[in-house]
Design a protein around this motif. Structure first.
Motif, PDB file in Angstrom:
ATOM      1  N   ARG A  30      74.810  43.607  97.471  1.00 33.66           N
ATOM      2  CA  ARG A  30      74.061  43.038  96.343  1.00 33.66           C
ATOM      3  C   ARG A  30      74.816  41.866  95.710  1.00 33.66           C
ATOM      4  N   ALA A  31      74.475  40.652  96.104  1.00 30.07           N
ATOM      5  CA  ALA A  31      75.141  39.463  95.557  1.00 30.07           C
ATOM      6  C   ALA A  31      74.691  39.230  94.119  1.00 30.07           C
ATOM      7  N   VAL A  32      73.426  39.539  93.823  1.00 30.71           N
ATOM      8  CA  VAL A  32      72.896  39.522  92.460  1.00 30.71           C
ATOM      9  C   VAL A  32      72.303  40.905  92.243  1.00 30.71           C
ATOM     10  N   ASN A  51      84.826  33.228  91.278  1.00 29.57           N
ATOM     11  CA  ASN A  51      84.287  32.995  92.626  1.00 29.57           C
ATOM     12  C   ASN A  51      83.614  34.250  93.154  1.00 29.57           C
ATOM     13  N   GLY A  52      82.439  34.046  93.754  1.00 29.66           N
ATOM     14  CA  GLY A  52      81.727  35.177  94.348  1.00 29.66           C
ATOM     15  C   GLY A  52      80.951  36.017  93.353  1.00 29.66           C
ATOM     16  N   ALA A  53      80.850  35.545  92.101  1.00 33.18           N
ATOM     17  CA  ALA A  53      80.168  36.316  91.052  1.00 33.18           C
ATOM     18  C   ALA A  53      78.654  36.380  91.252  1.00 33.18           C
ATOM     19  N   GLY A  54      78.125  35.422  92.015  1.00 32.97           N
ATOM     20  CA  GLY A  54      76.683  35.417  92.269  1.00 32.97           C
ATOM     21  C   GLY A  54      75.940  34.263  91.613  1.00 32.97           C
ATOM     22  N   LYS A  55      76.682  33.269  91.112  1.00 34.72           N
ATOM     23  CA  LYS A  55      76.063  32.153  90.399  1.00 34.72           C
ATOM     24  C   LYS A  55      75.134  31.341  91.307  1.00 34.72           C
ATOM     25  N   THR A  56      75.649  30.995  92.485  1.00 36.61           N
ATOM     26  CA  THR A  56      74.851  30.181  93.405  1.00 36.61           C
ATOM     27  C   THR A  56      73.628  30.960  93.887  1.00 36.61           C
ATOM     28  N   THR A  57      73.832  32.236  94.164  1.00 33.76           N
ATOM     29  CA  THR A  57      72.714  33.065  94.613  1.00 33.76           C
ATOM     30  C   THR A  57      71.648  33.138  93.515  1.00 33.76           C
ATOM     31  N   LEU A  58      72.083  33.314  92.273  1.00 30.64           N
ATOM     32  CA  LEU A  58      71.132  33.354  91.157  1.00 30.64           C
ATOM     33  C   LEU A  58      70.373  32.032  91.047  1.00 30.64           C
TER      34      LEU A  58
HETATM   35  N1  ATP Z   1      73.655  34.245 102.714  1.00 29.38           N
HETATM   36  C1  ATP Z   1      74.571  35.163 102.412  1.00 29.38           C
HETATM   37  N2  ATP Z   1      74.831  36.197 103.221  1.00 29.38           N
HETATM   38  C2  ATP Z   1      75.742  37.137 102.915  1.00 29.38           C
HETATM   39  N3  ATP Z   1      76.468  37.125 101.774  1.00 29.38           N
HETATM   40  C3  ATP Z   1      76.271  36.123 100.920  1.00 29.38           C
HETATM   41  C4  ATP Z   1      75.317  35.089 101.184  1.00 29.38           C
HETATM   42  N4  ATP Z   1      75.336  34.216 100.118  1.00 29.38           N
HETATM   43  C5  ATP Z   1      76.256  34.694  99.265  1.00 29.38           C
HETATM   44  N5  ATP Z   1      76.808  35.825  99.730  1.00 29.38           N
HETATM   45  C6  ATP Z   1      77.837  36.624  99.058  1.00 29.38           C
HETATM   46  O1  ATP Z   1      77.372  36.935  97.771  1.00 29.38           O
HETATM   47  C7  ATP Z   1      78.422  36.863  96.817  1.00 29.38           C
HETATM   48  C8  ATP Z   1      78.055  35.883  95.714  1.00 29.38           C
HETATM   49  O2  ATP Z   1      78.095  34.577  96.260  1.00 29.38           O
HETATM   50  P1  ATP Z   1      77.722  33.301  95.403  1.00 29.38           P
HETATM   51  O3  ATP Z   1      77.905  32.113  96.285  1.00 29.38           O
HETATM   52  O4  ATP Z   1      76.385  33.470  94.777  1.00 29.38           O
HETATM   53  O5  ATP Z   1      78.846  33.333  94.280  1.00 29.38           O
HETATM   54  P2  ATP Z   1      79.282  32.184  93.276  1.00 29.38           P
HETATM   55  O6  ATP Z   1      79.438  32.833  91.940  1.00 29.38           O
HETATM   56  O7  ATP Z   1      78.367  31.035  93.361  1.00 29.38           O
HETATM   57  O8  ATP Z   1      80.714  31.797  93.843  1.00 29.38           O
HETATM   58  P3  ATP Z   1      81.480  30.375  93.826  1.00 29.38           P
HETATM   59  O9  ATP Z   1      81.927  30.159  92.416  1.00 29.38           O
HETATM   60  O10 ATP Z   1      82.634  30.639  94.744  1.00 29.38           O
HETATM   61  O11 ATP Z   1      80.537  29.348  94.327  1.00 29.38           O
HETATM   62  C9  ATP Z   1      79.681  36.489  97.593  1.00 29.38           C
HETATM   63  O12 ATP Z   1      80.388  37.660  97.870  1.00 29.38           O
HETATM   64  C10 ATP Z   1      79.138  35.868  98.864  1.00 29.38           C
HETATM   65  O13 ATP Z   1      80.026  36.058  99.936  1.00 29.38           O
END
Ligand code: ATP
Length: 263
Positions: A30-32, A51-58
């Protein structure tokens, strides 16, 4: 007592953009993970987190680039959940794209004319029709001036300085005349001067708009954001004005990577 009129308009002091129980799972991870987010109309709302908190996914969920596993996204009283990026953009949530989406041979003016044509539903096969593009010349000039690119209107995008490329991306998002503008790390990779210029630019373009931005630079967040949502491990850790969240021990721990940060 709830103010029904405001709620029905989906604006005024109510949230313009709202996520409820939003989740995204990648093969069981669960990324988000159940994010609730209320973005007030006219505000600058920052999404921060380690890093990896889920910001980009959100961000990708809010703009339709990813489909949520669960939850709902509303723009005013419109349900955006599961809509495609171009539909989401047309309904009023536009995202500033990354430099990689610029065409190196095309000038900022041409980029904008094409974006303006696209925003009004013209398809690619029309875009070379000079007379149609003329219609957008004035608006393109206005947008270039708004982001400080007038002097570079005719320069191939590939040769623009980094800060100018980012300004062009911003102008391209503004071409959609969005109700909510999403900025993905607007100062990433910039030196101090470009950062200052970008902060000023965002201040200028926020007038009459709502802005959601992912931003790592806390000084930028403190200068621009009315509210901050701190994410950690796909969840909302804390939410509030920057002045409040910056002293929150949970936020400090999260950034320092304390494994007990959630306790
Ligand atoms: N397409 C994907 N498939 C599998 N895991 C993913 C995918 N996209 C993101 N993740 C995982 O989901 C988590 C959140 O990623 P995300 O890129 O949203 O974080 P972030 O807060 O934007 O990080 P950053 O500040 O490093 O950009 C991470 O553990 C990442 O490895």
């Amino acid at each position: 007592m709830p103010d029904r009129d405001d709620e029905e308009e989906g604006q005024m002091d109510g949230p313009v953009l709202r996520a409820q129980g939003l989740a995204k799972e990648f093969r069981g991870f669960r990324a988000v993970d159940g994010v609730d987010l209320d973005v007030a109309e006219g505000s600058v709302h920052a999404l921060v987190g380690p890093n990896g908190a889920g910001k980009t996914t959100l961000f990708n969920l809010l703009t339709g680039f990813l489909k949520p596993t669960a939850g709902r996204i509303m723009l005013g009283d419109r349900d955006l959940t599961g809509r495609r990026p171009e539909q989401v953009a047309r309904l009023g949530v536009a995202r500033s794209f990354q430099i990689t989406s610029l065409f190196p041979q095309m000038t900022p003016r041409e980029h904008l004319e094409l974006a303006l044509a696209g925003a009004t539903g013209l398809t690619w096969r029309f875009w070379r029709t000079e007379r149609l593009l003329d219609r957008y010349a004035d608006r393109a000039a206005e947008l270039l001036s708004e982001v400080g690119l007038s002097a570079h209107a005719g320069t191939p995008a590939g040769t623009l300085a980094y800060g100018h490329k980012r300004a062009l991306e911003l102008a391209l998002a503004l071409a959609l005349d969005p109700r909510v503008l999403l900025l993905d790390e607007p100062t990433a990779g910039m030196g101090v001067e470009d950062i200052d210029r970008t902060v000023e630019l965002v201040r200028k373009v926020r007038a009459g708009r709502t802005v959601v931005m992912v931003e790592h630079n806390m000084s930028v967040v403190s200068s621009l954001a009315d509210r901050v949502t701190v994410l950690q491990s796909g969840r909302v850790l804390v939410e509030g004005p920057y002045a409040e969240i910056r002293h929150d021990p949970r936020v400090i721990s999260a950034y320092l990577g304390d494994p007990h940060a959630e306790d």
